[in-house]
Design a protein around this motif. Structure first.
Motif, mmCIF file in Angstrom:
data_model
loop_
_atom_site.group_PDB
_atom_site.id
_atom_site.type_symbol
_atom_site.label_atom_id
_atom_site.label_comp_id
_atom_site.label_asym_id
_atom_site.label_seq_id
_atom_site.Cartn_x
_atom_site.Cartn_y
_atom_site.Cartn_z
ATOM 1 N N GLU A 34 0.850 -1.189 0.000
ATOM 2 C CA GLU A 34 0.000 0.000 0.000
ATOM 3 C C GLU A 34 0.889 1.243 0.000
ATOM 4 O OE1 GLU A 34 -3.810 -1.969 2.321
ATOM 5 O OE2 GLU A 34 -2.511 -0.616 3.430
ATOM 6 N N SER A 35 0.296 2.387 0.294
ATOM 7 C CA SER A 35 1.061 3.636 0.306
ATOM 8 C C SER A 35 0.405 4.640 1.236
ATOM 9 C CB SER A 35 1.134 4.232 -1.100
ATOM 10 O OG SER A 35 -0.147 4.677 -1.511
ATOM 11 N N ALA A 36 1.126 5.716 1.477
ATOM 12 C CA ALA A 36 0.594 6.813 2.285
ATOM 13 C C ALA A 36 -0.658 7.394 1.646
ATOM 14 C CB ALA A 36 1.659 7.890 2.464
ATOM 15 N N ALA A 37 -0.706 7.409 0.322
ATOM 16 C CA ALA A 37 -1.884 7.952 -0.375
ATOM 17 C C ALA A 37 -3.143 7.180 0.001
ATOM 18 C CB ALA A 37 -1.665 7.924 -1.885
ATOM 19 N N MET A 38 -3.026 5.870 0.144
ATOM 20 C CA MET A 38 -4.183 5.056 0.544
ATOM 21 C C MET A 38 -4.588 5.375 1.978
ATOM 22 S SD MET A 38 -3.147 1.427 -1.151
ATOM 23 C CE MET A 38 -4.720 0.623 -0.885
ATOM 24 N N MET A 39 -3.602 5.523 2.844
ATOM 25 C CA MET A 39 -3.882 5.811 4.256
ATOM 26 C C MET A 39 -4.472 7.205 4.434
ATOM 27 S SD MET A 39 -3.164 3.109 6.023
ATOM 28 C CE MET A 39 -3.033 3.650 7.721
ATOM 29 N N SER A 40 -4.111 8.129 3.555
ATOM 30 C CA SER A 40 -4.601 9.505 3.700
ATOM 31 C C SER A 40 -6.099 9.612 3.454
ATOM 32 C CB SER A 40 -3.825 10.457 2.787
ATOM 33 O OG SER A 40 -4.091 10.166 1.432
ATOM 34 N N LYS A 41 -6.720 8.544 2.949
ATOM 35 C CA LYS A 41 -8.173 8.531 2.739
ATOM 36 C C LYS A 41 -8.945 8.282 4.034
ATOM 37 C CE LYS A 41 -7.652 6.748 -1.923
ATOM 38 N NZ LYS A 41 -7.897 5.593 -2.800
ATOM 39 N N LEU A 42 -8.234 7.878 5.083
ATOM 40 C CA LEU A 42 -8.896 7.601 6.361
ATOM 41 C C LEU A 42 -9.526 8.868 6.918
ATOM 42 C CD1 LEU A 42 -6.274 5.410 8.247
ATOM 43 C CD2 LEU A 42 -8.300 4.652 7.027
ATOM 44 N N ASP A 54 5.500 6.830 3.545
ATOM 45 C CA ASP A 54 5.694 5.791 2.527
ATOM 46 C C ASP A 54 6.920 4.997 2.948
ATOM 47 O OD1 ASP A 54 3.652 6.189 0.598
ATOM 48 O OD2 ASP A 54 4.744 7.866 -0.281
ATOM 49 N N PHE A 55 6.731 3.704 3.267
ATOM 50 C CA PHE A 55 7.853 2.857 3.634
ATOM 51 C C PHE A 55 8.821 2.711 2.458
ATOM 52 C CE2 PHE A 55 4.921 0.717 6.823
ATOM 53 C CZ PHE A 55 5.647 1.106 7.933
ATOM 54 N N THR A 56 10.020 2.255 2.743
ATOM 55 C CA THR A 56 11.014 1.939 1.714
ATOM 56 C C THR A 56 10.368 1.145 0.580
ATOM 57 O OG1 THR A 56 12.854 1.891 3.283
ATOM 58 C CG2 THR A 56 13.113 0.566 1.301
ATOM 59 N N GLY A 57 10.581 1.610 -0.648
ATOM 60 C CA GLY A 57 10.083 0.895 -1.824
ATOM 61 C C GLY A 57 8.595 1.020 -2.071
ATOM 62 N N HIS A 58 7.901 1.872 -1.349
ATOM 63 C CA HIS A 58 6.459 2.062 -1.507
ATOM 64 C C HIS A 58 6.173 3.534 -1.818
ATOM 65 C CE1 HIS A 58 6.609 -1.662 0.833
ATOM 66 N NE2 HIS A 58 5.364 -1.905 0.432
ATOM 67 N N ASN A 136 -12.383 2.801 4.008
ATOM 68 C CA ASN A 136 -13.246 3.973 4.160
ATOM 69 C C ASN A 136 -13.877 4.091 5.537
ATOM 70 O OD1 ASN A 136 -12.743 4.729 1.518
ATOM 71 N ND2 ASN A 136 -14.470 3.554 0.731
ATOM 72 N N ASP A 137 -13.959 2.986 6.288
ATOM 73 C CA ASP A 137 -14.621 3.079 7.588
ATOM 74 C C ASP A 137 -13.671 2.791 8.741
ATOM 75 O OD1 ASP A 137 -16.439 -0.100 7.884
ATOM 76 O OD2 ASP A 137 -14.342 0.318 7.495
ATOM 77 N N ILE A 138 -12.378 2.860 8.505
ATOM 78 C CA ILE A 138 -11.418 2.559 9.562
ATOM 79 C C ILE A 138 -11.532 3.549 10.719
ATOM 80 C CG2 ILE A 138 -8.964 2.521 10.155
ATOM 81 C CD1 ILE A 138 -8.491 1.134 7.484
ATOM 82 N N GLY A 139 -11.627 4.830 10.397
ATOM 83 C CA GLY A 139 -11.731 5.835 11.462
ATOM 84 C C GLY A 139 -12.936 5.588 12.354
ATOM 85 N N GLU A 140 -14.056 5.215 11.740
ATOM 86 C CA GLU A 140 -15.264 4.941 12.507
ATOM 87 C C GLU A 140 -15.102 3.685 13.360
ATOM 88 O OE1 GLU A 140 -19.600 3.372 11.290
ATOM 89 O OE2 GLU A 140 -19.008 5.257 10.368
ATOM 90 N N ARG A 141 -14.502 2.618 12.791
ATOM 91 C CA ARG A 141 -14.328 1.373 13.523
ATOM 92 C C ARG A 141 -13.304 1.498 14.633
ATOM 93 N NH1 ARG A 141 -15.035 -3.462 12.244
ATOM 94 N NH2 ARG A 141 -16.721 -4.045 10.919
#
Length: 144
Positions: A34-42, A54-58, A136-141
């Motif tokens: 995954e990437s930081a871009a995916m996490m920023s959707k939280l 973004d971890f090494t290589g991501h 999409n619902d991680i913050g809520e969970r």
């Protein structure tokens, strides 16, 4: 999204400011592949600044010559980000949750809390999260 480039040996790491704020930072650590871009959707209810690494290589971080994706390397990536941010709470997903767990034990004076979320699994495992957790619902969970 403001990005700070940090050096980890011969790798350049991308640390993204997802949103500004006042107070203790929240650091997102993504899962494998995954990437930081995916996490920023939280969507999280956090008053402090929110950052994503973004971890090494991501994502926007560079790829190491010859590989190097051990947990120890990724933990060192997160440690460098944490040292840049100072005292923070860490939220990890999948492999990022494992790294957050390791980092919280190794740096108890800098990691003020760790939120651990499951991820999609490793090769040979489930291709979907096993607990119905969607990005999409991680913050809520997580109750944030």
């Amino acid at each position: 999204m403001n990005t700070v480039m940090l050096q980890h040996n011969k790798v350049t790491l991308a640390l993204h400011e997802v949103r500004p704020g006042t107070g203790r930072p929240l650091l997102f650590l993504h899962g494998l592949g995954e990437s930081a871009a995916m996490m920023s959707k939280l969507s999280v209810d956090w008053t402090g600044p929110v950052w994503a690494l973004d971890f090494t290589g991501h994502g926007q971080s560079t790829v190491p010559r010859g590989g190097g994706y051990s947990c120890e390397i990724l933990m060192a990536d997160a440690d460098i980000a944490l040292r840049h941010l100072g005292e923070a709470t860490v939220l990890g997903r999948g492999l990022g949750a494992y790294i957050a767990f390791l980092l919280s034990g190794a740096r108890p004076t800098l990691v003020r809390g760790a939120i651990l979320l499951d991820g999609p699994g490793l090769a040979g495992g489930s291709i979907h999260a096993t607990s119905n957790t969607e990005i999409n619902d991680i913050g809520e969970r997580a109750g944030t």
